[in-house]
Design a protein around this motif. Structure first.
Motif, PDB file in Angstrom:
ATOM      1  N   GLU A   1      28.716   9.142  62.393  1.00 45.42           N
ATOM      2  CA  GLU A   1      28.768   8.000  61.475  1.00 45.42           C
ATOM      3  C   GLU A   1      28.670   8.431  60.019  1.00 45.42           C
ATOM      4  N   HIS A   2      28.556   9.733  59.784  1.00 43.84           N
ATOM      5  CA  HIS A   2      28.355  10.244  58.429  1.00 43.84           C
ATOM      6  C   HIS A   2      29.673  10.599  57.755  1.00 43.84           C
ATOM      7  N   VAL A   3      29.732  10.330  56.446  1.00 44.97           N
ATOM      8  CA  VAL A   3      30.848  10.783  55.613  1.00 44.97           C
ATOM      9  C   VAL A   3      30.390  12.068  54.940  1.00 44.97           C
ATOM     10  N   LEU A   4      31.217  13.102  55.041  1.00 44.70           N
ATOM     11  CA  LEU A   4      30.869  14.412  54.492  1.00 44.70           C
ATOM     12  C   LEU A   4      31.886  14.817  53.442  1.00 44.70           C
ATOM     13  N   PHE A   5      31.398  15.359  52.320  1.00 45.14           N
ATOM     14  CA  PHE A   5      32.250  15.983  51.318  1.00 45.14           C
ATOM     15  C   PHE A   5      32.046  17.495  51.460  1.00 45.14           C
ATOM     16  N   VAL A   6      33.147  18.205  51.657  1.00 52.01           N
ATOM     17  CA  VAL A   6      33.073  19.622  51.991  1.00 52.01           C
ATOM     18  C   VAL A   6      33.966  20.427  51.054  1.00 52.01           C
ATOM     19  N   ALA A   7      33.411  21.472  50.459  1.00 48.39           N
ATOM     20  CA  ALA A   7      34.182  22.372  49.588  1.00 48.39           C
ATOM     21  C   ALA A   7      34.683  23.560  50.410  1.00 48.39           C
ATOM     22  N   HIS A   8      35.716  24.226  49.911  1.00 55.03           N
ATOM     23  CA  HIS A   8      36.257  25.464  50.488  1.00 55.03           C
ATOM     24  C   HIS A   8      36.872  25.277  51.865  1.00 55.03           C
ATOM     25  N   VAL A   9      37.414  24.088  52.130  1.00 50.55           N
ATOM     26  CA  VAL A   9      38.139  23.844  53.379  1.00 50.55           C
ATOM     27  C   VAL A   9      39.497  23.248  53.039  1.00 50.55           C
ATOM     28  N   ALA A  10      40.377  23.187  54.023  1.00 52.19           N
ATOM     29  CA  ALA A  10      41.696  22.593  53.845  1.00 52.19           C
ATOM     30  C   ALA A  10      41.847  21.440  54.832  1.00 52.19           C
ATOM     31  N   PRO A  11      42.610  20.409  54.468  1.00 54.26           N
ATOM     32  CA  PRO A  11      42.844  19.314  55.409  1.00 54.26           C
ATOM     33  C   PRO A  11      43.450  19.849  56.706  1.00 54.26           C
ATOM     34  N   GLY A  12      42.842  19.464  57.829  1.00 50.39           N
ATOM     35  CA  GLY A  12      43.312  19.929  59.124  1.00 50.39           C
ATOM     36  C   GLY A  12      42.500  21.071  59.703  1.00 50.39           C
ATOM     37  N   ASP A  13      41.647  21.724  58.908  1.00 45.30           N
ATOM     38  CA  ASP A  13      40.766  22.764  59.434  1.00 45.30           C
ATOM     39  C   ASP A  13      39.821  22.150  60.469  1.00 45.30           C
ATOM     40  N   VAL A  14      39.471  22.914  61.493  1.00 53.75           N
ATOM     41  CA  VAL A  14      38.424  22.531  62.438  1.00 53.75           C
ATOM     42  C   VAL A  14      37.285  23.514  62.211  1.00 53.75           C
ATOM     43  N   VAL A  15      36.139  22.997  61.761  1.00 51.24           N
ATOM     44  CA  VAL A  15      35.055  23.855  61.287  1.00 51.24           C
ATOM     45  C   VAL A  15      33.692  23.360  61.763  1.00 51.24           C
ATOM     46  N   ASP A  16      32.711  24.257  61.686  1.00 55.76           N
ATOM     47  CA  ASP A  16      31.309  23.883  61.806  1.00 55.76           C
ATOM     48  C   ASP A  16      30.787  23.752  60.384  1.00 55.76           C
ATOM     49  N   LEU A  17      29.992  22.718  60.122  1.00 57.29           N
ATOM     50  CA  LEU A  17      29.509  22.434  58.773  1.00 57.29           C
ATOM     51  C   LEU A  17      27.989  22.407  58.731  1.00 57.29           C
ATOM     52  N   GLN A  18      27.447  22.910  57.627  1.00 60.49           N
ATOM     53  CA  GLN A  18      26.012  22.830  57.380  1.00 60.49           C
ATOM     54  C   GLN A  18      25.791  21.939  56.180  1.00 60.49           C
ATOM     55  N   VAL A  19      24.934  20.946  56.330  1.00 61.36           N
ATOM     56  CA  VAL A  19      24.651  20.002  55.257  1.00 61.36           C
ATOM     57  C   VAL A  19      23.841  20.698  54.177  1.00 61.36           C
ATOM     58  N   THR A  20      24.286  20.530  52.923  1.00 62.89           N
ATOM     59  CA  THR A  20      23.593  21.147  51.787  1.00 62.89           C
ATOM     60  C   THR A  20      22.954  20.118  50.869  1.00 62.89           C
ATOM     61  N   GLY A  21      23.307  18.834  51.025  1.00 69.00           N
ATOM     62  CA  GLY A  21      22.722  17.806  50.172  1.00 69.00           C
ATOM     63  C   GLY A  21      23.117  16.408  50.616  1.00 69.00           C
ATOM     64  N   ARG A  22      22.389  15.437  50.077  1.00 70.26           N
ATOM     65  CA  ARG A  22      22.647  14.026  50.354  1.00 70.26           C
ATOM     66  C   ARG A  22      22.611  13.269  49.039  1.00 70.26           C
ATOM     67  N   LYS A  23      23.484  12.262  48.931  1.00 71.62           N
ATOM     68  CA  LYS A  23      23.482  11.442  47.725  1.00 71.62           C
ATOM     69  C   LYS A  23      24.231  10.152  48.006  1.00 71.62           C
ATOM     70  N   LYS A  24      23.595   9.033  47.759  1.00 65.05           N
ATOM     71  CA  LYS A  24      24.214   7.709  47.867  1.00 65.05           C
ATOM     72  C   LYS A  24      24.978   7.505  49.172  1.00 65.05           C
ATOM     73  N   GLY A  25      24.355   7.790  50.287  1.00 60.45           N
ATOM     74  CA  GLY A  25      24.960   7.511  51.579  1.00 60.45           C
ATOM     75  C   GLY A  25      25.991   8.499  52.060  1.00 60.45           C
TER      76      GLY A  25
END
Length: 183
Positions: free
Chosen positions: A44-68
């Motif tokens: 249910e979370h929206v994530l903003f991710v740097a250093h990726v390309a649309p269509g990549d399948v990745v594992d992500l680590q959360v580095t911060g939270r802001k305004k939902g």
């Protein structure tokens, strides 16, 4: 037991909550957003991710939270996007000047066109805005006309230096940020 205002509460180390970084696995990256990030959804979370390309399948680590929303960084690429290309600059990812060198130029143009349509629809309240396709540049590399220099009392550390764990001397000259525009 209630504590009085201004009293310190000492929690024994065995009772202290250990913070574990939140990780999302096998996330498919969605569209390009602003500021060098892409949008993805982890449950249910929206994530903003740097250093990726649309269509990549990745594992992500959360580095911060802001305004939902959550901000994350990739920790493993399971499947690279078909739009992913090798960056042409040896400093890509370190200097921060170019955000999309790892995405094909055609995909960048499509994404920027989609961003314009989204802004006109969401902010401009236009329904189905007519937007002409972006006219691509003839030369897609080495065309930037802005240089940005930042100075600090501490020297810049490369990711490899930080990862080495060695004691580092960060002393440097003091100065300010200035910009040069080339026309």
């Amino acid at each position: 037991m209630r504590s009085q205002p201004g009293c310190k509460i000492n929690i024994p180390p065995s009772m202290a909550r250990k913070h574990r970084p939140q990780v999302f696995e096998q996330v498919t990256i969605g569209s390009i957003a602003e500021a060098g990030r892409c949008v993805a959804r982890g449950g249910e979370h929206v994530l903003f991710v740097a250093h990726v390309a649309p269509g990549d399948v990745v594992d992500l680590q959360v580095t911060g939270r802001k305004k939902g929303v959550l901000y994350a960084q990739p920790i493993h690429v399971h499947q690279p996007s078909p739009d992913r290309v090798a960056p042409c600059c040896q400093h890509f990812g370190t200097c921060g000047g170019c955000h999309w060198q790892h995405v094909s130029y055609a995909a960048q143009c499509r994404a920027k066109e989609q961003l314009v349509i989204e802004k006109l629809t969401r902010i401009g309240q236009l329904k189905d805005p007519a937007v002409a396709p972006i006219i691509g540049a003839q030369h897609t590399t080495y065309y930037r006309n802005k240089l940005e220099f930042t100075f600090s009392s501490q020297r810049w550390l490369l990711p490899s230096e930080i990862a080495s764990g060695a004691a580092l001397d960060r002393r440097a000259l003091r100065a300010r940020t200035f910009y040069i525009f080339l026309f």
